[in-house]
Design an enzyme around this catalytic site. Structure first.
Site, PDB file in Angstrom:
ATOM      1  N   ILE A  60      -0.137  -0.442  13.121  1.00  0.00           N
ATOM      2  CA  ILE A  60       0.162   0.101  11.789  1.00  0.00           C
ATOM      3  C   ILE A  60       1.215   1.201  11.899  1.00  0.00           C
ATOM      4  O   ILE A  60       1.106   2.104  12.734  1.00  0.00           O
ATOM      5  CB  ILE A  60      -1.125   0.633  11.118  1.00  0.00           C
ATOM      6  CG1 ILE A  60      -2.031  -0.553  10.745  1.00  0.00           C
ATOM      7  CG2 ILE A  60      -0.795   1.463   9.879  1.00  0.00           C
ATOM      8  CD1 ILE A  60      -3.356  -0.163  10.125  1.00  0.00           C
ATOM      9  N   HIS A  69     -10.049   0.150   4.784  1.00  0.00           N
ATOM     10  CA  HIS A  69      -8.733   0.248   5.417  1.00  0.00           C
ATOM     11  C   HIS A  69      -8.873   1.030   6.724  1.00  0.00           C
ATOM     12  O   HIS A  69      -9.719   1.933   6.822  1.00  0.00           O
ATOM     13  CB  HIS A  69      -7.732   0.933   4.477  1.00  0.00           C
ATOM     14  CG  HIS A  69      -6.324   0.852   4.986  1.00  0.00           C
ATOM     15  ND1 HIS A  69      -5.832   1.724   5.929  1.00  0.00           N
ATOM     16  CD2 HIS A  69      -5.329  -0.015   4.713  1.00  0.00           C
ATOM     17  CE1 HIS A  69      -4.576   1.392   6.212  1.00  0.00           C
ATOM     18  NE2 HIS A  69      -4.248   0.336   5.485  1.00  0.00           N
ATOM     19  N   ASN A 117       0.852  -1.183   0.000  1.00  0.00           N
ATOM     20  CA  ASN A 117       0.000   0.000   0.000  1.00  0.00           C
ATOM     21  C   ASN A 117       0.897   1.246   0.000  1.00  0.00           C
ATOM     22  O   ASN A 117       1.662   1.459   0.942  1.00  0.00           O
ATOM     23  CB  ASN A 117      -0.883  -0.043   1.266  1.00  0.00           C
ATOM     24  CG  ASN A 117      -1.821   1.126   1.374  1.00  0.00           C
ATOM     25  OD1 ASN A 117      -1.836   2.008   0.508  1.00  0.00           O
ATOM     26  ND2 ASN A 117      -2.618   1.160   2.429  1.00  0.00           N
ATOM     27  N   PHE A 118       0.805   2.012  -1.065  1.00  0.00           N
ATOM     28  CA  PHE A 118       1.668   3.205  -1.172  1.00  0.00           C
ATOM     29  C   PHE A 118       1.187   4.342  -0.261  1.00  0.00           C
ATOM     30  O   PHE A 118       1.889   5.315  -0.055  1.00  0.00           O
ATOM     31  CB  PHE A 118       1.687   3.728  -2.620  1.00  0.00           C
ATOM     32  CG  PHE A 118       2.382   2.840  -3.627  1.00  0.00           C
ATOM     33  CD1 PHE A 118       2.834   1.574  -3.300  1.00  0.00           C
ATOM     34  CD2 PHE A 118       2.587   3.289  -4.934  1.00  0.00           C
ATOM     35  CE1 PHE A 118       3.475   0.764  -4.247  1.00  0.00           C
ATOM     36  CE2 PHE A 118       3.232   2.495  -5.876  1.00  0.00           C
ATOM     37  CZ  PHE A 118       3.665   1.237  -5.544  1.00  0.00           C
ATOM     38  N   GLU A 129      -5.504  -6.299  10.060  1.00  0.00           N
ATOM     39  CA  GLU A 129      -4.515  -5.292  10.450  1.00  0.00           C
ATOM     40  C   GLU A 129      -4.950  -4.586  11.740  1.00  0.00           C
ATOM     41  O   GLU A 129      -5.809  -3.689  11.692  1.00  0.00           O
ATOM     42  CB  GLU A 129      -4.403  -4.200   9.375  1.00  0.00           C
ATOM     43  CG  GLU A 129      -3.875  -4.644   8.041  1.00  0.00           C
ATOM     44  CD  GLU A 129      -3.351  -3.456   7.247  1.00  0.00           C
ATOM     45  OE1 GLU A 129      -2.262  -3.596   6.699  1.00  0.00           O
ATOM     46  OE2 GLU A 129      -3.995  -2.395   7.192  1.00  0.00           O
TER      47      GLU A 129
HETATM   48  O1  G3P Z   1      -2.191  -1.122   4.414  1.00  0.00           O
HETATM   49  C1  G3P Z   1      -1.023  -1.516   5.046  1.00  0.00           C
HETATM   50  C2  G3P Z   1      -0.773  -0.761   6.265  1.00  0.00           C
HETATM   51  O2  G3P Z   1      -1.863  -0.304   6.951  1.00  0.00           O
HETATM   52  C3  G3P Z   1       0.270  -1.347   7.148  1.00  0.00           C
HETATM   53  O3  G3P Z   1       1.097  -0.283   7.365  1.00  0.00           O
HETATM   54  O4  G3P Z   1       3.227   0.794   7.645  1.00  0.00           O
HETATM   55  O5  G3P Z   1       2.468  -0.890   9.289  1.00  0.00           O
HETATM   56  O6  G3P Z   1       3.172  -1.619   7.012  1.00  0.00           O
HETATM   57  P1  G3P Z   1       2.575  -0.520   7.866  1.00  0.00           P
END
Ligand code: G3P
Length: 231
Positions: free
Chosen positions: A149, A96, A12-13, A144
């Site tokens: 995150i 999300h 996810n960019f 998630e």
């Molecule tokens: O969509 C992926 C994201 O929410 C995870 O973020 O930065 O923890 O890999 P990150």
């Protein structure tokens, strides 16, 4: 409908500076090379304004980061599902953590994506939510926990029970449904842990997009996925 075979490395960019505008294409092209080299299904989710630019210039499966259900043609500023097709996109993230929508909108969006032959990757914050969303029959559930995150603390190692309970909850609804996990995934070890817990891949953002060498980081994660899922 695009056929997406696990293992999956979904990147996810977001709206990270390192991946906006023309930089999105470089990152997607790097991802394309990693997909070819490893055989892992690398999926990218660039920001909305870069979707057509990315899909027109590389052959990776591209997801929108978000789309809106039930949007009329005469509307302004939304991303209607039907317009994804003309943008060369194969699917959309849904719900999300950074773009939550109401429960009934999740259902409507999954249905509408399917109607247009597009894949849905529904994000769940908890194992319970993962199980509930699985009943909507999306193509992929991505678990998630929001609190991890962007922390660099991988859900698969900090909260392994969350991943295994999520995999179990989805499996009870449909044992063939693909479950990814994300939040804090950073290293090959994080990926191996995710696979050992039953995930068919990972959803990752900051560790790749903000890396000094994003291509090398994607190679590391994809290679770990390939090795961990090899039978
Ligand atoms: O969509 C992926 C994201 O929410 C995870 O973020 O930065 O923890 O890999 P990150």
């Amino acid at each position: 409908m695009y056929r997406l075979e696990p293992p999956i490395l979904a990147v996810n960019f977001k709206n990270f500076d390192a991946a906006i505008g023309k930089k999105a294409l470089q990152l997607a092209r790097d991802a394309e090379v990693i997909a070819q080299e490893t055989g892992v299904a690398v999926v990218v989710a660039p920001s909305t304004p870069t979707l057509l630019y990315v899909t027109s210039n590389c052959r990776l499966p591209v997801f929108a980061q978000h789309s809106d259900p039930g949007v009329a043609e005469a509307s302004t500023g939304f991303l209607p599902v039907r317009t994804l097709l003309d943008n060369g996109v194969v699917g959309s993230l849904v719900n999300h953590s950074e773009h939550r929508i109401a429960q009934d909108a999740v259902k409507n969006l999954v249905d509408e994506l399917r109607h247009w032959g597009l894949l849905s990757m529904v994000c769940a914050a908890t194992p319970e939510e993962a199980g509930a969303f699985a009943t909507l029959a999306p193509d992929i559930v991505a678990l998630e926990p929001p609190e991890l995150i962007g922390t660099g603390r991988a859900v698969s190692r900090v909260s392994p029970d969350v991943v295994s309970r999520g995999v179990e909850a989805v499996g009870k609804v449909d044992p063939h449904m693909t479950v990814l996990c994300g939040a804090g995934i950073t290293t090959a070890e994080d990926v191996r842990a995710a696979v050992a817990l039953g995930a068919k891949g990972v959803l990752v953002a900051s560790a790749v997009v903000k890396a000094t060498d994003s291509k090398q980081k994607m190679l590391q994660l994809a290679d770990a996925l390939r090795r961990a899922t090899r039978v």
